[in-house]
Design a protein around this motif. Structure first.
Motif, short mmCIF file in Angstrom:
data_model
loop_
_atom_site.label_atom_id
_atom_site.label_comp_id
_atom_site.label_asym_id
_atom_site.label_seq_id
_atom_site.Cartn_x
_atom_site.Cartn_y
_atom_site.Cartn_z
N LEU A 156 0.85 -1.18 0.00
CA LEU A 156 0.00 0.00 0.00
C LEU A 156 0.89 1.24 0.00
CD1 LEU A 156 -2.72 1.47 0.29
CD2 LEU A 156 -2.52 1.16 2.78
N VAL A 157 0.72 2.08 -1.00
CA VAL A 157 1.54 3.29 -1.14
C VAL A 157 0.69 4.50 -0.76
CG1 VAL A 157 3.04 4.64 -2.64
CG2 VAL A 157 2.77 2.17 -3.03
N LEU A 158 1.16 5.25 0.25
CA LEU A 158 0.43 6.41 0.76
C LEU A 158 1.18 7.69 0.44
CD1 LEU A 158 -0.44 5.02 4.31
CD2 LEU A 158 -1.93 5.03 2.30
N SER A 159 0.44 8.79 0.39
CA SER A 159 1.08 10.08 0.14
C SER A 159 1.71 10.65 1.41
CB SER A 159 0.06 11.07 -0.43
OG SER A 159 -1.04 11.21 0.46
N GLU A 160 1.15 10.29 2.56
CA GLU A 160 1.67 10.77 3.84
C GLU A 160 1.69 9.62 4.84
OE1 GLU A 160 2.92 13.64 4.35
OE2 GLU A 160 2.27 14.69 2.52
N TYR A 161 2.52 9.77 5.85
CA TYR A 161 2.63 8.76 6.90
C TYR A 161 1.32 8.65 7.67
CZ TYR A 161 4.08 6.65 11.33
OH TYR A 161 4.18 5.85 12.44
N ASP A 162 0.81 7.44 7.86
CA ASP A 162 -0.42 7.20 8.62
C ASP A 162 -0.13 6.12 9.65
OD1 ASP A 162 -3.00 6.14 9.46
OD2 ASP A 162 -3.87 7.31 7.82
N LYS A 163 -0.05 6.53 10.90
CA LYS A 163 0.34 5.61 11.97
C LYS A 163 -0.65 4.47 12.12
CE LYS A 163 1.58 5.49 16.88
NZ LYS A 163 1.75 6.30 18.12
N ASN A 164 -1.95 4.76 12.05
CA ASN A 164 -2.96 3.72 12.25
C ASN A 164 -2.89 2.65 11.16
OD1 ASN A 164 -3.88 4.91 14.58
ND2 ASN A 164 -5.59 5.98 13.60
N LEU A 165 -2.69 3.06 9.93
CA LEU A 165 -2.58 2.09 8.84
C LEU A 165 -1.31 1.26 8.97
CD1 LEU A 165 -3.81 4.09 5.71
CD2 LEU A 165 -5.03 2.33 7.01
N ILE A 194 -0.13 -4.05 -5.96
CA ILE A 194 0.25 -2.72 -5.51
C ILE A 194 -1.02 -1.88 -5.39
CG2 ILE A 194 1.52 -0.62 -6.09
CD1 ILE A 194 3.55 -2.35 -7.51
N ILE A 195 -1.25 -1.36 -4.20
CA ILE A 195 -2.45 -0.58 -3.91
C ILE A 195 -2.04 0.88 -3.74
CG2 ILE A 195 -4.44 -0.32 -2.39
CD1 ILE A 195 -3.85 -3.26 -1.46
N LEU A 196 -2.55 1.74 -4.59
CA LEU A 196 -2.23 3.16 -4.52
C LEU A 196 -3.42 3.93 -3.95
CD1 LEU A 196 -0.65 3.68 -8.07
CD2 LEU A 196 0.54 3.09 -5.96
N SER A 197 -3.16 4.79 -2.99
CA SER A 197 -4.22 5.68 -2.53
C SER A 197 -4.43 6.74 -3.62
CB SER A 197 -3.85 6.33 -1.19
OG SER A 197 -2.72 7.16 -1.34
N GLU A 198 -5.64 7.23 -3.72
CA GLU A 198 -5.98 8.15 -4.81
C GLU A 198 -5.10 9.39 -4.79
OE1 GLU A 198 -10.03 10.16 -6.75
OE2 GLU A 198 -10.08 9.17 -4.80
N GLY A 199 -4.80 9.89 -3.60
CA GLY A 199 -4.03 11.12 -3.49
C GLY A 199 -2.55 10.96 -3.76
N VAL A 200 -2.06 9.73 -3.78
CA VAL A 200 -0.62 9.53 -3.93
C VAL A 200 -0.16 9.69 -5.38
CG1 VAL A 200 -0.48 7.06 -4.43
CG2 VAL A 200 1.29 8.13 -3.04
N ILE A 201 -1.07 9.56 -6.33
CA ILE A 201 -0.68 9.59 -7.74
C ILE A 201 -0.12 10.94 -8.12
CG2 ILE A 201 -1.54 9.38 -10.10
CD1 ILE A 201 -3.56 7.32 -9.04
N GLU A 202 -0.77 12.01 -7.65
CA GLU A 202 -0.27 13.36 -7.95
C GLU A 202 1.09 13.58 -7.31
OE1 GLU A 202 -1.63 18.04 -7.31
OE2 GLU A 202 -3.03 16.39 -6.87
N LYS A 203 1.27 13.06 -6.10
CA LYS A 203 2.56 13.23 -5.42
C LYS A 203 3.66 12.44 -6.13
CE LYS A 203 4.62 13.41 -0.87
NZ LYS A 203 4.39 13.40 0.58
N MET A 204 3.32 11.27 -6.62
CA MET A 204 4.30 10.47 -7.36
C MET A 204 4.71 11.17 -8.64
SD MET A 204 2.68 6.65 -6.80
CE MET A 204 3.97 5.77 -7.67
N GLN A 205 3.76 11.82 -9.28
CA GLN A 205 4.06 12.55 -10.52
C GLN A 205 5.01 13.70 -10.23
OE1 GLN A 205 0.59 13.94 -12.59
NE2 GLN A 205 1.66 14.01 -14.55
N GLU A 206 4.83 14.37 -9.11
CA GLU A 206 5.71 15.48 -8.74
C GLU A 206 7.11 15.00 -8.37
OE1 GLU A 206 3.75 17.39 -5.55
OE2 GLU A 206 2.12 18.21 -6.77
N SER A 207 7.18 13.87 -7.67
CA SER A 207 8.46 13.40 -7.14
C SER A 207 9.26 12.53 -8.11
CB SER A 207 8.22 12.61 -5.84
OG SER A 207 7.53 13.39 -4.89
N PHE A 208 8.56 11.68 -8.89
CA PHE A 208 9.25 10.68 -9.69
C PHE A 208 9.45 11.07 -11.14
CE2 PHE A 208 7.29 7.23 -6.74
CZ PHE A 208 8.08 7.69 -5.71
N ALA A 209 8.59 11.94 -11.66
CA ALA A 209 8.66 12.24 -13.09
C ALA A 209 9.90 13.06 -13.42
CB ALA A 209 7.40 12.99 -13.51
#
Length: 209
Positions: A156-165, A194-209
């Motif tokens: 599971l790939v998240l955009s931000e750290y989530d302690k509970n998850l 691979i499970i992507l949270s909806e919000g992580v895609i935009e962050k991946m585009q900013e960081s990885f592209a």
């Protein structure tokens, strides 16, 4: 590539997202992937293995036989690596660093190659952003079951750290949760789903592209 957005119950939300082609649609570069995985495994090595050399062995330093006339090679110490119980010649020394340096663009290419391969194989799922009120393994296991990933190695790939998850997943042997900024090529290749949270895609585009 468009992909439907699901909820944690595995049902469609009626929305879809576009996976960036520069990350999920590149031509895979096998050599870049090989170098990234090799660097990952090298970084896992502690480098603390150690063997004693001649100077570290306890024993007599007396010359064990005369220099000439024995018909055999000269020998000056019983601690020599030539004899049983002696030190090891050129053995491994402690604190060896096995890290391999990779250029930033090679890392990016390897990661994009791995993600593109998973996308092509249909092993990527996008779910809407969610969290748990409290850490609970059964809730996380239920989510995986709804996504048909209960018996698979899931990431599971998240955009931000989530302690509970993170706490909810850590007792599940095949489940892993990671922040997008910490995602590496080996984790992508090792996961069967691979499970992507909806919000992580935009962050991946900013960081990885």
């Amino acid at each position: 590539m468009k992909i439907d957005v699901l909820n944690i119950e595995g049902k469609s939300t009626g929305r879809s997202v576009e996976l960036p082609s520069e990350i999920f649609g590149v031509e895979p570069n096998d050599h870049a992937v090989y170098l990234a995985v090799k660097a990952y495994h090298a970084a896992q090595r502690q480098g603390t293995h150690k063997a004693k050399e001649k100077g570290e062995i306890t024993g007599s330093t007396k010359k064990i036989k005369r220099q000439k006339g024995t018909g055999t090679a000269r020998a000056g110490s019983i601690k020599s690596g030539l004899f049983r119980g002696g030190g090891r010649m050129f053995g491994p020394r402690a604190d060896r660093n096995y890290n391999l340096k990779l250029n930033k663009k090679v890392k990016q290419l390897a990661r994009a190659s791995a993600l593109s391969t998973k996308a092509k194989d249909g092993k990527i799922v996008v779910i809407e952003d969610f969290t748990f009120d409290n850490p609970k393994t059964s809730n996380y296991a239920g989510m995986l079951a709804s996504l048909s990933a209960a018996d698979k190695k899931s990431l599971l790939v998240l955009s931000e750290y989530d302690k509970n998850l993170l706490l909810s997943s850590r007792n599940l042997k095949k489940a892993q949760v990671v922040n997008a900024k910490d995602l590496n090529t080996f984790q992508i290749l090792d996961a069967q789903s691979i499970i992507l949270s909806e919000g992580v895609i935009e962050k991946m585009q900013e960081s990885f592209a």
